[in-house]
Each structure stands twice: as C-alpha cells, then as structure tokens.
Design a protein around this motif. Structure first.
Motif, PDB file in Angstrom:
ATOM      1  N   LEU A   1      -7.293  -8.001  -6.838  1.00 10.25           N
ATOM      2  CA  LEU A   1      -5.691  -6.897  -7.235  1.00 10.25           C
ATOM      3  C   LEU A   1      -5.549  -5.826  -6.783  1.00 10.25           C
ATOM      4  N   GLU A   2      -4.635  -5.873  -5.558  1.00  3.81           N
ATOM      5  CA  GLU A   2      -4.255  -4.208  -4.858  1.00  3.81           C
ATOM      6  C   GLU A   2      -2.784  -4.690  -5.192  1.00  3.81           C
ATOM      7  N   ILE A   3      -2.203  -3.280  -5.819  1.00  8.29           N
ATOM      8  CA  ILE A   3      -0.340  -3.488  -5.668  1.00  8.29           C
ATOM      9  C   ILE A   3      -0.347  -2.228  -5.662  1.00  8.29           C
ATOM     10  N   ILE A   4       0.701  -1.952  -4.653  1.00  2.74           N
ATOM     11  CA  ILE A   4       1.368  -1.444  -3.116  1.00  2.74           C
ATOM     12  C   ILE A   4       2.591  -1.164  -4.135  1.00  2.74           C
ATOM     13  N   ILE A   5       3.436   0.000  -4.057  1.00  2.00           N
ATOM     14  CA  ILE A   5       4.882   0.205  -4.536  1.00  2.00           C
ATOM     15  C   ILE A   5       5.158   1.462  -2.691  1.00  2.00           C
ATOM     16  N   VAL A   6       5.916   0.444  -1.862  1.00  4.04           N
ATOM     17  CA  VAL A   6       7.381   1.523  -1.887  1.00  4.04           C
ATOM     18  C   VAL A   6       8.392   1.891  -1.484  1.00  4.04           C
ATOM     19  N   ARG A   7       8.275   3.077  -2.454  1.00  2.00           N
ATOM     20  CA  ARG A   7       9.379   3.366  -2.187  1.00  2.00           C
ATOM     21  C   ARG A   7      11.139   4.335  -1.509  1.00  2.00           C
TER      22      ARG A   7
ATOM     23  N   ASN B   1      10.422   7.911  -0.209  1.00  2.00           N
ATOM     24  CA  ASN B   1       9.467   7.844   0.898  1.00  2.00           C
ATOM     25  C   ASN B   1       8.039   7.620   0.700  1.00  2.00           C
ATOM     26  N   THR B   2       7.817   7.348  -0.827  1.00  2.00           N
ATOM     27  CA  THR B   2       6.652   7.096  -0.942  1.00  2.00           C
ATOM     28  C   THR B   2       5.712   6.184  -1.128  1.00  2.00           C
ATOM     29  N   ILE B   3       4.824   6.167  -1.095  1.00  2.00           N
ATOM     30  CA  ILE B   3       3.590   4.767  -0.954  1.00  2.00           C
ATOM     31  C   ILE B   3       2.878   4.916  -1.915  1.00  2.00           C
ATOM     32  N   SER B   4       2.070   4.256  -3.196  1.00  2.00           N
ATOM     33  CA  SER B   4       1.369   4.365  -3.893  1.00  2.00           C
ATOM     34  C   SER B   4       0.558   3.069  -4.025  1.00  2.00           C
ATOM     35  N   TYR B   5      -0.752   3.378  -4.059  1.00  2.00           N
ATOM     36  CA  TYR B   5      -1.850   1.934  -3.931  1.00  2.00           C
ATOM     37  C   TYR B   5      -2.440   2.019  -5.072  1.00  2.00           C
ATOM     38  N   TYR B   6      -2.886   0.569  -5.734  1.00  2.01           N
ATOM     39  CA  TYR B   6      -3.175   0.664  -7.252  1.00  2.01           C
ATOM     40  C   TYR B   6      -3.832  -0.720  -7.353  1.00  2.01           C
ATOM     41  N   LYS B   7      -5.899  -0.252  -8.044  1.00  2.00           N
ATOM     42  CA  LYS B   7      -6.499  -0.904  -7.785  1.00  2.00           C
ATOM     43  C   LYS B   7      -6.704  -1.366  -9.345  1.00  2.00           C
TER      44      LYS B   7
END
Length: 144
Positions: free
Chosen positions: A67-73, A37-43
């Motif tokens: 580029l932006e990567i969003i990982i939804v767990r 239940n976490t969300i991480s944002y990478y640039k």
C-alpha cells in the motif's frame, strides 16, 4: 486491496500474489499555508512480527509493501508556479480558464466544450458524494 481477494482466494493464487494498491488523496480546502502545493508519499512497512515459531521465517519487504498513499495538497488561486499542481487545482475548483490555459488549441470550441463537460462531471461527482454522505449520517443518527 480487498477487491483482489476473490482473485486470490480458495481457487486463486494466494496472498503472495496481491498487487500493490495506490491511494491518492487530493486535498483542496483548509490546507495549512506551509503545506500548500505539496505532495507526500507514504508506504507501509513491516517492522516487527510476533508469535512466529519458525526462527528462519522472514517476511520480505516486497511482501509487506502493498500500500502506498499519496497526498496531494493543492494551493489555491494565488499559486505562482505553473504545472501539475496548478492544473489539478483548476480541475478540482472548476476553473475552466485555468484548465484551458494548459490545453493546446484551447481556443477551439470543441476543446472548450470538452473541458466544460469534464468540469461538470467532477462537480456532479462531488455533489453526489456529498448527498451519499448526508444520507449515511442521517441513517446513523436514526439508529443511534
């Protein structure tokens, strides 16, 4: 991002007109408990340039921030908190009851059919992706 190359190529506007791309990864299985239940944002960030002769030349952050990567767990059935992550878990796990709990007028048969159809399409896309992946693996095994 490469899909934009036709637009910016020889007759296009140039690389300075690339638009930012967002890649969203939704993870459902085998997630460490502390990351559920976490969300991480990478640039992406330009931090160094080599070989540039012109000392005045700079690459501004807006030029390299493409580029932006969003990982939804997602967390699973035991999630206590209701909200977006819980709804997404319901969608991607195929839990019709959970999805319907977020939709107003969910006792309506039309709504129930729409949710059922949507979950069927998600299931089909997943199965289709698995089949394509298996074909690629078989092809590689034959080549190697």
């Amino acid at each position: 991002m490469s899909a934009q190359l036709d637009k910016i190529g020889e007759n296009g506007k140039g690389y300075g007109h690339l638009e930012k791309v967002y890649s969203i990864w939704i993870c459902l299985d085998n997630i460490p408990r502390k990351l559920e239940n976490t969300i991480s944002y990478y640039k992406m960030q330009n931090y160094k340039n080599e070989g540039i002769k012109d000392k005045e030349f700079r690459i501004d952050s807006w030029e390299s921030d493409l580029l932006e990567i969003i990982i939804v767990r997602l967390g699973g059935e035991g999630q206590e908190e209701k909200g977006l992550l819980d709804l997404l878990y319901g969608l991607f796990s195929g839990n019709q009851k959970k999805v319907l709990s977020y939709i107003p007028d969910s006792d309506n048969q039309v709504r129930q059919k729409e949710v059922s159809d949507m979950l069927s399409m998600i299931s089909y896309a997943e199965e289709n992706g698995i089949k394509k992946g298996e074909k690629k693996v078989k092809k590689r095994v034959k080549i190697d």
